[in-house]
Design an enzyme around this catalytic site. Structure first.
Site, PDB file in Angstrom:
ATOM      1  N   GLY A  54     -44.759  10.776 -50.017  1.00  0.00           N
ATOM      2  CA  GLY A  54     -43.913  11.943 -49.745  1.00  0.00           C
ATOM      3  C   GLY A  54     -42.432  11.769 -49.991  1.00  0.00           C
ATOM      4  O   GLY A  54     -41.726  12.724 -50.310  1.00  0.00           O
ATOM      5  N   ASP A 110     -40.333  11.580 -46.020  1.00  0.00           N
ATOM      6  CA  ASP A 110     -40.165  12.994 -46.342  1.00  0.00           C
ATOM      7  C   ASP A 110     -39.866  13.824 -45.108  1.00  0.00           C
ATOM      8  O   ASP A 110     -38.960  14.637 -45.098  1.00  0.00           O
ATOM      9  CB  ASP A 110     -41.393  13.541 -47.093  1.00  0.00           C
ATOM     10  CG  ASP A 110     -42.723  13.280 -46.379  1.00  0.00           C
ATOM     11  OD1 ASP A 110     -42.742  12.619 -45.312  1.00  0.00           O
ATOM     12  OD2 ASP A 110     -43.766  13.731 -46.887  1.00  0.00           O
ATOM     13  N   ASP A 113     -42.232  14.396 -38.098  1.00  0.00           N
ATOM     14  CA  ASP A 113     -42.998  15.463 -37.443  1.00  0.00           C
ATOM     15  C   ASP A 113     -43.365  14.981 -36.031  1.00  0.00           C
ATOM     16  O   ASP A 113     -42.517  14.982 -35.149  1.00  0.00           O
ATOM     17  CB  ASP A 113     -44.212  15.761 -38.328  1.00  0.00           C
ATOM     18  CG  ASP A 113     -44.994  16.996 -37.912  1.00  0.00           C
ATOM     19  OD1 ASP A 113     -44.385  17.937 -37.393  1.00  0.00           O
ATOM     20  OD2 ASP A 113     -46.222  17.018 -38.112  1.00  0.00           O
ATOM     21  N   THR A 114     -44.574  14.516 -35.814  1.00  0.00           N
ATOM     22  CA  THR A 114     -44.931  14.006 -34.483  1.00  0.00           C
ATOM     23  C   THR A 114     -44.220  12.687 -34.186  1.00  0.00           C
ATOM     24  O   THR A 114     -43.979  12.349 -33.028  1.00  0.00           O
ATOM     25  CB  THR A 114     -46.444  13.757 -34.358  1.00  0.00           C
ATOM     26  OG1 THR A 114     -46.832  12.733 -35.263  1.00  0.00           O
ATOM     27  CG2 THR A 114     -47.234  15.033 -34.623  1.00  0.00           C
ATOM     28  N   GLY A 115     -43.913  11.928 -35.255  1.00  0.00           N
ATOM     29  CA  GLY A 115     -43.243  10.650 -35.102  1.00  0.00           C
ATOM     30  C   GLY A 115     -44.173   9.451 -35.240  1.00  0.00           C
ATOM     31  O   GLY A 115     -43.724   8.308 -35.310  1.00  0.00           O
ATOM     32  N   THR A 117     -46.005   8.342 -37.766  1.00  0.00           N
ATOM     33  CA  THR A 117     -45.873   7.570 -39.006  1.00  0.00           C
ATOM     34  C   THR A 117     -44.665   6.637 -38.961  1.00  0.00           C
ATOM     35  O   THR A 117     -44.792   5.430 -39.184  1.00  0.00           O
ATOM     36  CB  THR A 117     -45.740   8.518 -40.220  1.00  0.00           C
ATOM     37  OG1 THR A 117     -46.851   9.417 -40.208  1.00  0.00           O
ATOM     38  CG2 THR A 117     -45.707   7.740 -41.523  1.00  0.00           C
ATOM     39  N   LEU A 118     -43.493   7.210 -38.635  1.00  0.00           N
ATOM     40  CA  LEU A 118     -42.287   6.385 -38.650  1.00  0.00           C
ATOM     41  C   LEU A 118     -42.322   5.299 -37.578  1.00  0.00           C
ATOM     42  O   LEU A 118     -41.820   4.198 -37.791  1.00  0.00           O
ATOM     43  CB  LEU A 118     -41.042   7.250 -38.523  1.00  0.00           C
ATOM     44  CG  LEU A 118     -40.524   7.764 -39.870  1.00  0.00           C
ATOM     45  CD1 LEU A 118     -39.404   8.768 -39.678  1.00  0.00           C
ATOM     46  CD2 LEU A 118     -40.035   6.609 -40.747  1.00  0.00           C
ATOM     47  N   ARG A 175     -46.325  18.763 -54.659  1.00  0.00           N
ATOM     48  CA  ARG A 175     -45.219  17.809 -54.506  1.00  0.00           C
ATOM     49  C   ARG A 175     -44.119  18.063 -55.525  1.00  0.00           C
ATOM     50  O   ARG A 175     -42.956  17.779 -55.274  1.00  0.00           O
ATOM     51  CB  ARG A 175     -45.719  16.367 -54.693  1.00  0.00           C
ATOM     52  CG  ARG A 175     -46.637  15.863 -53.595  1.00  0.00           C
ATOM     53  CD  ARG A 175     -46.765  14.353 -53.713  1.00  0.00           C
ATOM     54  NE  ARG A 175     -47.950  13.812 -53.043  1.00  0.00           N
ATOM     55  CZ  ARG A 175     -48.014  13.500 -51.753  1.00  0.00           C
ATOM     56  NH1 ARG A 175     -46.970  13.702 -50.989  1.00  0.00           N
ATOM     57  NH2 ARG A 175     -49.121  13.013 -51.235  1.00  0.00           N
TER      58      ARG A 175
HETATM   59  P1  5GP Z   1     -45.793  12.407 -38.329  1.00  0.00           P
HETATM   60  O1  5GP Z   1     -46.525  11.099 -38.385  1.00  0.00           O
HETATM   61  O2  5GP Z   1     -44.341  12.296 -37.964  1.00  0.00           O
HETATM   62  O3  5GP Z   1     -46.526  13.435 -37.532  1.00  0.00           O
HETATM   63  O4  5GP Z   1     -45.885  13.032 -39.745  1.00  0.00           O
HETATM   64  C1  5GP Z   1     -45.336  12.483 -40.835  1.00  0.00           C
HETATM   65  C2  5GP Z   1     -46.161  12.797 -42.046  1.00  0.00           C
HETATM   66  O5  5GP Z   1     -46.983  13.959 -41.849  1.00  0.00           O
HETATM   67  C3  5GP Z   1     -45.246  13.109 -43.174  1.00  0.00           C
HETATM   68  O6  5GP Z   1     -44.884  11.939 -43.876  1.00  0.00           O
HETATM   69  C4  5GP Z   1     -46.068  14.063 -43.983  1.00  0.00           C
HETATM   70  O7  5GP Z   1     -46.907  13.341 -44.853  1.00  0.00           O
HETATM   71  C5  5GP Z   1     -46.937  14.791 -42.974  1.00  0.00           C
HETATM   72  N1  5GP Z   1     -46.338  16.096 -42.584  1.00  0.00           N
HETATM   73  C6  5GP Z   1     -45.826  16.447 -41.385  1.00  0.00           C
HETATM   74  N2  5GP Z   1     -45.375  17.710 -41.397  1.00  0.00           N
HETATM   75  C7  5GP Z   1     -45.587  18.159 -42.653  1.00  0.00           C
HETATM   76  C8  5GP Z   1     -45.328  19.412 -43.319  1.00  0.00           C
HETATM   77  O8  5GP Z   1     -44.775  20.394 -42.788  1.00  0.00           O
HETATM   78  N3  5GP Z   1     -45.708  19.484 -44.629  1.00  0.00           N
HETATM   79  C9  5GP Z   1     -46.300  18.450 -45.289  1.00  0.00           C
HETATM   80  N4  5GP Z   1     -46.627  18.648 -46.558  1.00  0.00           N
HETATM   81  N5  5GP Z   1     -46.558  17.273 -44.700  1.00  0.00           N
HETATM   82  C10 5GP Z   1     -46.206  17.132 -43.397  1.00  0.00           C
HETATM   83 MG    MG Z   2     -48.543  13.834 -46.577  1.00  0.00          MG
END
Ligand code: 5GP
Ligand code: MG
Length: 196
Positions: A54, A110, A113-115, A117-118, A175
């Site tokens: 991403g 990219d 979101d929830t956090g 991944t980071l 993308r």
């Molecule tokens: P987290 O682990 O913080 O919930 O999410 C991170 C990953 O979820 C991002 O790197 C991405 O791949 C995916 N993601 C979260 N929100 C979105 C969104 O609104 N659109 C897309 N395409 N991917 C998202």
């Molecule tokens: Mg993704």
């Protein structure tokens, strides 16, 4: 071939309900962000680590604007399927190639979101004993956070909408859109997404 109004061949843009951030807005914000990063890292040797896939477009545009000494590496993370929610189940598909011991690392993704991944990736990098780890994300969706984690650099803060483009995918598509948009419900609706 199916033709959608406003879409090019294949109707990619016709799948969008709305454009949230234009290419011009992205260009302007990235210049500000790069200036901030340059200023904060003057005289330091930075290791930029992008999270695949991403961060690809954001990172490559940002890199071209940075005129400070730096190295670039990637780590790979994937959540299964085409789900529009990250499940917290993460597979690391590529580990660090560069030695970051004692280095300043800027981790780039990219979207925050929830956090989940980071947090996972930051812990993985911390095991390599860098001097510091900072986070830089193109987009931030603070309403969705489940893990208490904030980015040091944020391109745009957006509401709780599922967005695509500028590196962000839906089922590995979209993308390559040069802006950020929201898909029509007919695209992401029931039967089109699989929970992963
Ligand atoms: P987290 O682990 O913080 O919930 O999410 C991170 C990953 O979820 C991002 O790197 C991405 O791949 C995916 N993601 C979260 N929100 C979105 C969104 O609104 N659109 C897309 N395409 N991917 C998202
Ligand atoms: Mg993704």
């Amino acid at each position: 071939m199916k033709t959608n109004s406003g879409g090019g061949p294949g109707g990619m843009e016709g799948d969008l309900a709305e454009i949230l951030i234009t290419a011009e807005e992205i260009r302007r914000r990235l210049a500000e962000l790069a200036a901030e990063i340059e200023r904060d890292h003057e005289g330091r040797d930075l290791t930029i680590v992008g999270i695949l896939t991403g961060s690809l477009i954001f990172l490559s545009d940002l890199l071209r604007l940075l005129r400070i000494p730096l190295r670039v590496d990637f780590v790979g993370a994937a959540s299964y399927g085409a789900a529009i929610e990250s499940s917290g189940e993460l597979t690391v598909t590529k580990t660090l190639g560069l030695d970051v011991r004692g280095r300043d690392v800027l981790l780039v993704d990219d979207i925050l979101d929830t956090g989940h991944t980071l947090q996972r990736i930051r812990r993985m990098i911390a095991r390599h004993d860098p001097r510091s780890i900072e986070l830089c994300v193109f987009l931030d969706k603070p309403e969705r956070r489940r893990i208490p984690i904030e980015a040091d650099y944020v391109g745009f803060t957006i509401p709780d909408r599922f967005v695509v483009g500028y590196g962000l995918d839906y089922a590995e598509r979209y993308r390559n859109l040069p802006f950020v948009g929201v898909l029509k419900e007919s695209v992401t609706g029931p039967g089109n997404a699989t929970q992963g």
